[in-house]
Design a protein around this motif. Structure first.
Motif, PDB file in Angstrom:
ATOM      1  N   THR A 167      46.172  34.341  38.113  1.00 17.97           N
ATOM      2  CA  THR A 167      47.549  33.844  38.182  1.00 17.97           C
ATOM      3  C   THR A 167      48.073  33.932  39.614  1.00 17.97           C
ATOM      4  N   LEU A 168      47.817  35.065  40.275  1.00 17.10           N
ATOM      5  CA  LEU A 168      48.291  35.246  41.654  1.00 17.10           C
ATOM      6  C   LEU A 168      47.566  34.303  42.617  1.00 17.10           C
ATOM      7  N   ILE A 169      46.286  34.040  42.339  1.00 16.51           N
ATOM      8  CA  ILE A 169      45.537  33.080  43.175  1.00 16.51           C
ATOM      9  C   ILE A 169      46.183  31.699  43.077  1.00 16.51           C
ATOM     10  N   THR A 170      46.594  31.314  41.849  1.00 17.57           N
ATOM     11  CA  THR A 170      47.215  29.980  41.688  1.00 17.57           C
ATOM     12  C   THR A 170      48.568  29.909  42.389  1.00 17.57           C
ATOM     13  N   MET A 171      49.164  31.080  42.665  1.00 20.95           N
ATOM     14  CA  MET A 171      50.437  31.112  43.395  1.00 20.95           C
ATOM     15  C   MET A 171      50.210  31.114  44.908  1.00 20.95           C
ATOM     16  N   GLY A 172      48.932  30.990  45.318  1.00 14.09           N
ATOM     17  CA  GLY A 172      48.625  30.887  46.746  1.00 14.09           C
ATOM     18  C   GLY A 172      48.480  32.216  47.460  1.00 14.09           C
ATOM     19  N   LYS A 173      48.336  33.293  46.696  1.00 11.30           N
ATOM     20  CA  LYS A 173      48.239  34.622  47.328  1.00 11.30           C
ATOM     21  C   LYS A 173      46.820  34.866  47.831  1.00 11.30           C
ATOM     22  N   SER A 174      46.731  35.492  49.006  1.00 12.45           N
ATOM     23  CA  SER A 174      45.427  35.878  49.559  1.00 12.45           C
ATOM     24  C   SER A 174      44.952  37.167  48.891  1.00 12.45           C
ATOM     25  N   ASN A 175      43.679  37.510  49.104  1.00 17.36           N
ATOM     26  CA  ASN A 175      43.158  38.768  48.556  1.00 17.36           C
ATOM     27  C   ASN A 175      43.965  39.956  49.060  1.00 17.36           C
ATOM     28  N   ALA A 176      44.336  39.933  50.334  1.00 19.04           N
ATOM     29  CA  ALA A 176      45.096  41.048  50.924  1.00 19.04           C
ATOM     30  C   ALA A 176      46.464  41.166  50.250  1.00 19.04           C
ATOM     31  N   GLU A 177      47.095  40.021  50.009  1.00 16.70           N
ATOM     32  CA  GLU A 177      48.417  40.035  49.348  1.00 16.70           C
ATOM     33  C   GLU A 177      48.305  40.516  47.901  1.00 16.70           C
ATOM     34  N   ILE A 178      47.229  40.081  47.227  1.00 22.12           N
ATOM     35  CA  ILE A 178      47.013  40.525  45.839  1.00 22.12           C
ATOM     36  C   ILE A 178      46.769  42.028  45.808  1.00 22.12           C
ATOM     37  N   ALA A 179      45.976  42.515  46.765  1.00 18.16           N
ATOM     38  CA  ALA A 179      45.682  43.952  46.829  1.00 18.16           C
ATOM     39  C   ALA A 179      46.967  44.753  47.000  1.00 18.16           C
ATOM     40  N   GLN A 180      47.846  44.260  47.872  1.00 17.60           N
ATOM     41  CA  GLN A 180      49.109  44.964  48.109  1.00 17.60           C
ATOM     42  C   GLN A 180      49.997  44.919  46.873  1.00 17.60           C
ATOM     43  N   GLU A 181      50.083  43.755  46.244  1.00 15.25           N
ATOM     44  CA  GLU A 181      50.988  43.607  45.100  1.00 15.25           C
ATOM     45  C   GLU A 181      50.537  44.432  43.894  1.00 15.25           C
ATOM     46  N   LEU A 182      49.214  44.493  43.669  1.00 15.22           N
ATOM     47  CA  LEU A 182      48.705  45.212  42.497  1.00 15.22           C
ATOM     48  C   LEU A 182      48.301  46.647  42.833  1.00 15.22           C
ATOM     49  N   VAL A 183      48.475  47.041  44.085  1.00 17.11           N
ATOM     50  CA  VAL A 183      48.089  48.383  44.567  1.00 17.11           C
ATOM     51  C   VAL A 183      46.615  48.652  44.231  1.00 17.11           C
ATOM     52  N   LEU A 184      45.776  47.714  44.684  1.00 15.65           N
ATOM     53  CA  LEU A 184      44.332  47.855  44.537  1.00 15.65           C
ATOM     54  C   LEU A 184      43.712  47.799  45.929  1.00 15.65           C
ATOM     55  N   SER A 185      42.493  48.278  46.076  1.00 17.23           N
ATOM     56  CA  SER A 185      41.826  48.147  47.371  1.00 17.23           C
ATOM     57  C   SER A 185      41.368  46.698  47.544  1.00 17.23           C
ATOM     58  N   PRO A 186      41.302  46.210  48.800  1.00 21.77           N
ATOM     59  CA  PRO A 186      40.825  44.834  49.033  1.00 21.77           C
ATOM     60  C   PRO A 186      39.437  44.600  48.427  1.00 21.77           C
ATOM     61  N   LYS A 187      38.575  45.627  48.478  1.00 21.77           N
ATOM     62  CA  LYS A 187      37.222  45.493  47.917  1.00 21.77           C
ATOM     63  C   LYS A 187      37.280  45.267  46.403  1.00 21.77           C
ATOM     64  N   THR A 188      38.162  45.999  45.733  1.00 24.19           N
ATOM     65  CA  THR A 188      38.301  45.836  44.278  1.00 24.19           C
ATOM     66  C   THR A 188      38.767  44.423  43.945  1.00 24.19           C
TER      67      THR A 188
END
Length: 218
Positions: A167-188
């Motif tokens: 869902t976040l990918i379809t909103m144009g979010k990068s992996n780094a932005e997704i990691a920050q928003e979901l409080v996950l590591s970039p690798k995860t």
């Protein structure tokens, strides 16, 4: 403020002694509140919470050693009954939602006046949630603009987390932005994205977005 005669015990977590001193002075003036201890970072907060088992924790977010989000998550895994009230300067969406996901019951900005802080402690003590007015407005705006997460019936092979990330990918979010928003590591996040592309049998994010839109998202 408390419904019983037992005082509410409070742990103060902030890396600035001046802030802790100010809060201690405020709370000490209220008969049924008792400051049980203080911590200057997230690691100390976890130790103190386990030892003192306070009713409420006033938690700063930006601290050395370990931030308040991680500390909140750790503390609530061990002691889910503790009410954690965030008191911070940070009012960006990522911080607010990360704190909520970690299980915080309230989110106040450090500009809050004494009456607001005391009222928030009372609300959190009764198991309810409270937010500073600017934060409440941000939440309302966010939910008004929020796109739905893909239903489980779309792409049943995807886990709930993978649907959330798609869902976040379809909103144009990068992996780094997704990691920050979901409080996950970039690798995860990167691993989840790889799994999503594999399960959807597509080669890149653009094709994944196309598949998601075909399934009715966005």
């Amino acid at each position: 403020m408390s419904s019983t005669h037992e005082p509410l015990t409070i742990l103060l977590v902030d890396d600035h002694p001046l802030v802790r001193n100010g809060l201690r002075a405020l709370l000490s003036s209220v008969p049924d509140l008792q400051v049980a201890g203080e911590a200057a970072n997230g690691k100390e907060a976890i130790t103190q919470a386990a030892t003192l088992r306070p009713s409420i924790i006033l938690m700063d977010l930006h601290m050395p050693e370990m931030n308040g989000i991680e500390a909140t998550r750790h503390i609530l895994q061990a002691n889910p009954h503790i009410g954690i009230l965030v008191l911070t300067m940070l009012e960006d969406d990522a911080s607010v939602f990360a704190a909520m996901r970690a299980g915080a019951r309230g989110y106040l900005l450090k500009g809050a006046d004494q009456t607001e802080v005391l009222r928030a402690i009372g609300v959190v003590a009764h198991g309810e949630a409270i937010f500073s007015p600017p934060i409440a407005r941000r939440l309302m705006q966010y939910f008004a603009n929020m796109q739905p997460i893909l239903p489980a019936s779309s792409f049943p092979d995807l886990t709930e987390r993978e649907r959330e990330i798609l869902t976040l990918i379809t909103m144009g979010k990068s992996n780094a932005e997704i990691a920050q928003e979901l409080v996950l590591s970039p690798k995860t996040v990167s691993n989840h994205v790889s799994n999503i592309l594999s399960k959807l049998q597509v080669v890149d994010r653009a094709q994944a977005v196309l598949r998601a839109r075909q399934a009715g998202l966005g």
